[in-house]
Write an enzyme that holds these catalytic residues in place. Structure first.
Site, PDB file in Angstrom:
ATOM      1  N   PHE A   1       0.826  -1.207   0.000  1.00 13.34           N
ATOM      2  CA  PHE A   1       0.000   0.000   0.000  1.00 13.34           C
ATOM      3  C   PHE A   1       0.860   1.256   0.000  1.00 13.34           C
ATOM      4  O   PHE A   1       2.081   1.206   0.065  1.00 13.34           O
ATOM      5  CB  PHE A   1      -1.003  -0.009   1.164  1.00 13.34           C
ATOM      6  CG  PHE A   1      -0.405   0.087   2.538  1.00 13.34           C
ATOM      7  CD1 PHE A   1       0.108  -1.026   3.181  1.00 13.34           C
ATOM      8  CD2 PHE A   1      -0.383   1.300   3.216  1.00 13.34           C
ATOM      9  CE1 PHE A   1       0.657  -0.929   4.454  1.00 13.34           C
ATOM     10  CE2 PHE A   1       0.146   1.411   4.488  1.00 13.34           C
ATOM     11  CZ  PHE A   1       0.679   0.286   5.105  1.00 13.34           C
TER      12      PHE A   1
ATOM     13  N   TYR B   1       3.289  -4.975   8.397  1.00 14.76           N
ATOM     14  CA  TYR B   1       2.823  -3.973   9.356  1.00 14.76           C
ATOM     15  C   TYR B   1       2.428  -4.561  10.701  1.00 14.76           C
ATOM     16  O   TYR B   1       2.225  -3.821  11.667  1.00 14.76           O
ATOM     17  CB  TYR B   1       1.723  -3.092   8.742  1.00 14.76           C
ATOM     18  CG  TYR B   1       2.396  -1.936   8.013  1.00 14.76           C
ATOM     19  CD1 TYR B   1       3.081  -2.168   6.828  1.00 14.76           C
ATOM     20  CD2 TYR B   1       2.451  -0.670   8.564  1.00 14.76           C
ATOM     21  CE1 TYR B   1       3.782  -1.149   6.200  1.00 14.76           C
ATOM     22  CE2 TYR B   1       3.139   0.354   7.944  1.00 14.76           C
ATOM     23  CZ  TYR B   1       3.803   0.111   6.769  1.00 14.76           C
ATOM     24  OH  TYR B   1       4.509   1.112   6.171  1.00 14.76           O
TER      25      TYR B   1
ATOM     26  N   ALA C   1       9.484  -1.760   1.718  1.00 14.72           N
ATOM     27  CA  ALA C   1       8.219  -1.791   0.981  1.00 14.72           C
ATOM     28  C   ALA C   1       7.073  -1.725   1.984  1.00 14.72           C
ATOM     29  O   ALA C   1       7.190  -2.279   3.070  1.00 14.72           O
ATOM     30  CB  ALA C   1       8.133  -3.072   0.173  1.00 14.72           C
ATOM     31  N   LYS C   2       6.004  -1.088   1.599  1.00 13.13           N
ATOM     32  CA  LYS C   2       4.853  -1.033   2.509  1.00 13.13           C
ATOM     33  C   LYS C   2       4.003  -2.287   2.290  1.00 13.13           C
ATOM     34  O   LYS C   2       2.893  -2.227   1.767  1.00 13.13           O
ATOM     35  CB  LYS C   2       4.049   0.245   2.285  1.00 13.13           C
ATOM     36  CG  LYS C   2       4.802   1.494   2.734  1.00 13.13           C
ATOM     37  CD  LYS C   2       4.065   2.758   2.400  1.00 13.13           C
ATOM     38  CE  LYS C   2       2.940   3.063   3.346  1.00 13.13           C
ATOM     39  NZ  LYS C   2       3.397   3.528   4.666  1.00 13.13           N
ATOM     40  N   ILE C   3       4.594  -3.438   2.667  1.00 10.97           N
ATOM     41  CA  ILE C   3       3.914  -4.723   2.484  1.00 10.97           C
ATOM     42  C   ILE C   3       2.930  -4.919   3.640  1.00 10.97           C
ATOM     43  O   ILE C   3       3.308  -4.789   4.812  1.00 10.97           O
ATOM     44  CB  ILE C   3       4.943  -5.875   2.447  1.00 10.97           C
ATOM     45  CG1 ILE C   3       5.840  -5.729   1.213  1.00 10.97           C
ATOM     46  CG2 ILE C   3       4.249  -7.227   2.468  1.00 10.97           C
ATOM     47  CD1 ILE C   3       6.979  -6.721   1.134  1.00 10.97           C
TER      48      ILE C   3
END
Ligand code: PMP
Length: 318
Positions: free
Chosen positions: A39, A165, A159-161
């Site tokens: 994202f 999160y 990376a905004k994996i």
């Protein structure tokens, strides 16, 4: 801004515009089962005087998104410029006249049980009024987390994996239960990495210091913006290097940066005052500059911004 999300909000989903209430995925979606989504988070700032909404560095966000999607072998076909246009169009269609937050999400969309990846991908873009995230106006109290920052060779933190999160969620949950506003995570080597969803800066001996990209950080776009403002506007030395935990206790100032938190002062760490315990001059200066730049009030940084609404010539004299 309340951040309320209306079901009739127009979003981009499955290659078309649709109300948020109809943008739904199935229970067996690979990304839901295994966290295989990537994202982004983009902000738009309302400028009252110009009657204009500026998206903050949308191309850089979409470039980062597309690159990071590559780590999960997700292809997002439109260019960053096309995605920026699509986003501006969504904001216009929703008629937002206030600060906004936009969440692009690309994900493995096949409906099945097995862990292996295939080439079924999808992406969505959801705009919303900017939510209130963390009120940092009086300065935050941060605590070093007992959770360590994920290593690049476990799940790449740059990376905004979605699945990664969980790391920040556990850390910020622990921090809040321990009475802190936010968590600071260390790497396995014991160096400062970043906060649960923002980057960290220290001021020491007149220099601005931040952990390097190799410290398992997310390479923040606000981080890059603040480094540019510090160098160009405040003529500060900016150093990217390893930061020990104890350096947090002896430095003069600390602040977090991120699309959500913007420039957020930290006035206490682990129950110790940071410097004087008040918001420091470098932090205050950068917070002000960042706000001015993001709202289009600094000519030199207007190239960061993409106006959403058609310009009205008479009002463009600012
Ligand atoms: N670190 C993490 C883990 C984040 O989630 C974010 C927010 N995207 C940041 C740092 C700050 O990045 P940016 O300035 O690009 O929003």
């Amino acid at each position: 801004m309340s951040g309320e999300l209306k079901p009739e909000t127009i979003v981009f989903f499955e290659n078309r515009l649709t109300p948020l209430s109809e943008a739904r995925v199935g229970i067996l979606t690979h990304a839901l089962g295994f966290g295989t989504g990537v994202f982004e988070g983009i902000r738009g700032y309302w400028n009252e005087r110009e009657n204009q909404l500026f998206l903050m560095r949308p191309r850089e966000h979409f470039e980062r998104w597309k690159q990071n999607c590559g780590i999960l072998r997700i292809e997002v076909p439109p260019t960053a410029a096309e995605l920026s246009e699509l986003t501006a169009d969504l904001v216009r269609r929703n008629g937002y006249r206030g600060d906004v937050y936009i969440k692009p999400l690309a994900y493995k969309s096949s409906q099945r049980i097995g862990i292996h990846m295939d080439d079924q991908n999808a992406f969505a873009i959801v705009p919303m009024p900017a939510p209130v995230y963390l009120d940092s106006s009086q300065g935050l109290h941060a605590g070093v987390s007992s959770w360590r920052r994920i290593e690049d060779n476990a799940i790449p933190g740059r990376a905004k994996i979605c699945g990664s999160y969980v790391n920040g969620v556990l850390a910020s949950d622990e921090a809040r239960h321990n009475g802190f506003d936010e968590a600071i995570l260390l790497t396995e080597a014991g160096h400062v990495a970043e906060a649960a969803s923002s980057n960290i800066f220290l001021v020491r001996h007149g220099k601005l210091i931040t952990p390097a990209a190799s410290e398992n950080i997310l390479e923040g776009i606000t981080r890059a913006s603040v480094m540019a403002l510090a160098r160009e506007e405040l003529h500060l030395d900016v150093v990217e290097r390893p930061v020990d935990r104890s350096e947090l206790y002896v430095c003069d100032e600390i602040f977090f940066t991120g699309t959500m938190v913007e420039v957020a002062p930290v006035v206490r760490v682990d129950h110790r005052p940071v410097g004087s315990g008040e918001i420091g001059p470098v932090t205050a200066g950068l917070r002000h500059l960042y706000g001015q730049a993001a709202h289009g009030r600094l000519e030199a940084w207007r190239h960061w911004l993409m106006p959403v609404y058609e310009r009205v010539p008479a009002a463009a004299g600012k």
